[in-house]
Motif scaffolding. Structure first.
Motif, PDB file in Angstrom:
ATOM      1  N   VAL A  61      43.886  -9.130 -18.311  1.00 31.20           N
ATOM      2  CA  VAL A  61      43.673  -9.627 -16.954  1.00 31.20           C
ATOM      3  C   VAL A  61      44.977 -10.168 -16.375  1.00 31.20           C
ATOM      4  N   GLU A  62      45.046 -10.195 -15.059  1.00 31.47           N
ATOM      5  CA  GLU A  62      46.091 -10.898 -14.331  1.00 31.47           C
ATOM      6  C   GLU A  62      45.415 -11.975 -13.495  1.00 31.47           C
ATOM      7  N   LEU A  63      46.146 -13.050 -13.209  1.00 35.94           N
ATOM      8  CA  LEU A  63      45.562 -14.180 -12.505  1.00 35.94           C
ATOM      9  C   LEU A  63      46.336 -14.488 -11.225  1.00 35.94           C
ATOM     10  N   ALA A  64      45.612 -14.982 -10.218  1.00 37.98           N
ATOM     11  CA  ALA A  64      46.220 -15.458  -8.975  1.00 37.98           C
ATOM     12  C   ALA A  64      45.782 -16.895  -8.759  1.00 37.98           C
ATOM     13  N   ASN A  65      46.730 -17.761  -8.460  1.00 36.85           N
ATOM     14  CA  ASN A  65      46.435 -19.181  -8.267  1.00 36.85           C
ATOM     15  C   ASN A  65      45.926 -19.403  -6.846  1.00 36.85           C
ATOM     16  N   GLY A  66      44.639 -19.688  -6.727  1.00 38.66           N
ATOM     17  CA  GLY A  66      44.029 -19.889  -5.418  1.00 38.66           C
ATOM     18  C   GLY A  66      43.894 -21.337  -5.014  1.00 38.66           C
ATOM     19  N   LEU A  67      44.521 -22.249  -5.765  1.00 37.15           N
ATOM     20  CA  LEU A  67      44.409 -23.675  -5.463  1.00 37.15           C
ATOM     21  C   LEU A  67      45.505 -24.089  -4.490  1.00 37.15           C
ATOM     22  N   GLY A  68      45.110 -24.749  -3.415  1.00 36.75           N
ATOM     23  CA  GLY A  68      46.070 -25.255  -2.441  1.00 36.75           C
ATOM     24  C   GLY A  68      46.436 -26.702  -2.736  1.00 36.75           C
ATOM     25  N   ASN A  69      46.957 -27.393  -1.730  1.00 40.43           N
ATOM     26  CA  ASN A  69      47.316 -28.800  -1.905  1.00 40.43           C
ATOM     27  C   ASN A  69      47.186 -29.548  -0.598  1.00 40.43           C
ATOM     28  N   ARG A  70      47.111 -30.873  -0.706  1.00 39.16           N
ATOM     29  CA  ARG A  70      47.119 -31.744   0.458  1.00 39.16           C
ATOM     30  C   ARG A  70      48.112 -32.867   0.198  1.00 39.16           C
ATOM     31  N   ALA A  71      49.173 -32.924   0.978  1.00 38.96           N
ATOM     32  CA  ALA A  71      50.232 -33.898   0.742  1.00 38.96           C
ATOM     33  C   ALA A  71      49.967 -35.209   1.467  1.00 38.96           C
ATOM     34  N   SER A  72      50.579 -36.286   0.947  1.00 36.21           N
ATOM     35  CA  SER A  72      50.610 -37.578   1.607  1.00 36.21           C
ATOM     36  C   SER A  72      52.060 -38.057   1.628  1.00 36.21           C
ATOM     37  N   ARG A  73      52.303 -39.236   2.178  1.00 36.70           N
ATOM     38  CA  ARG A  73      53.676 -39.761   2.211  1.00 36.70           C
ATOM     39  C   ARG A  73      54.257 -39.939   0.812  1.00 36.70           C
ATOM     40  N   THR A  74      53.401 -40.206  -0.159  1.00 38.92           N
ATOM     41  CA  THR A  74      53.876 -40.554  -1.499  1.00 38.92           C
ATOM     42  C   THR A  74      53.595 -39.507  -2.565  1.00 38.92           C
ATOM     43  N   ASP A  75      52.929 -38.413  -2.174  1.00 37.62           N
ATOM     44  CA  ASP A  75      52.517 -37.427  -3.185  1.00 37.62           C
ATOM     45  C   ASP A  75      52.464 -36.047  -2.550  1.00 37.62           C
ATOM     46  N   SER A  76      53.171 -35.101  -3.152  1.00 35.51           N
ATOM     47  CA  SER A  76      53.154 -33.732  -2.625  1.00 35.51           C
ATOM     48  C   SER A  76      51.805 -33.050  -2.811  1.00 35.51           C
ATOM     49  N   GLY A  77      50.943 -33.611  -3.658  1.00 33.35           N
ATOM     50  CA  GLY A  77      49.624 -33.028  -3.872  1.00 33.35           C
ATOM     51  C   GLY A  77      49.624 -31.738  -4.652  1.00 33.35           C
TER      52      GLY A  77
END
Length: 210
Positions: A61-77
């Protein structure tokens, strides 16, 4: 070989669309929320969880990362997205580079394993994009830029020539990082910011987040 999308959120739909633009139809989506089993994301069914992927041989199998992020002032998420990639990459699962057919990528640009370049993005000559890094919709990475592993260049952001972006940095939507600026690992650049000087590791540039 089957391609499976990890995590059934909004970014997964964008990844699926990019794959479809290349004539690649994922075999399945998996998500840790068991209640979503059987749902469809971007026309692809959720067939199981991350644990079900672990039951498959890495060479099949091959995998694709479908997880996004939500940043704040102190954390890139970006820690969750990074951890998901590292978990499976550490077990020898392969993450192919994913590029939307409308992206413009220079012939000598370098893209690391699992890098993702979305619709309308531009990657110019001698740019280097790290492992699991995301260059989102209509973002521009100019010549000689370095985008570190696991970083996210959000929609419409512009990195001017020779910019260096560290690991797990979030550059917000519509931000502009000027020529030669260095942004340290884990830093956050707010949406719409114009960054004229270097940003320390874990630092913040801009007045707000959008």
């Amino acid at each position: 070989m089957k391609l499976i999308v990890l995590c059934a959120g909004g970014h997964a739909r964008v990844i699926i669309e990019a794959l479809l633009s290349r004539g690649i139809r994922p075999a399945a989506v998996v998500d840790r929320d068991a209640a979503r089993l059987g749902e469809a994301v971007g026309g692809i069914r959720i067939t199981g969880s991350d644990d079900d992927v672990n039951k498959m041989a890495a060479e099949q199998v091959e995998l694709a990362n479908g997880l996004g992020n939500r940043a704040s002032r102190t954390d890139s998420g970006l820690s969750g997205r990074r951890a998901l990639f590292d978990r499976f990459a550490g077990l020898d699962y392969r993450f192919p580079v994913i590029t939307h057919v409308s992206a413009v990528i220079a012939s000598d640009a370098q893209l690391g394993a699992g890098a993702q370049v979305m619709a309308g993005a531009v990657i110019q000559p001698a740019a280097r994009i790290g492992r699991n890094a995301l260059v989102n919709t209509r973002a521009v990475v100019e010549h000689d830029c370095i985008v570190g592993n696991h970083a996210h260049i959000a929609p419409g952001a512009v990195l001017c020539g020779g910019v260096s972006i560290g690991e797990s940095v979030h550059v917000g939507a519509g931000a502009v990082v000027l020529v030669g600026v260095k942004v340290g690992a884990g830093a956050v650049v707010a949406a719409g910011a114009v960054v004229k000087k270097d940003v320390a590791a874990g630092g913040f540039a801009g007045n707000a987040l959008g």
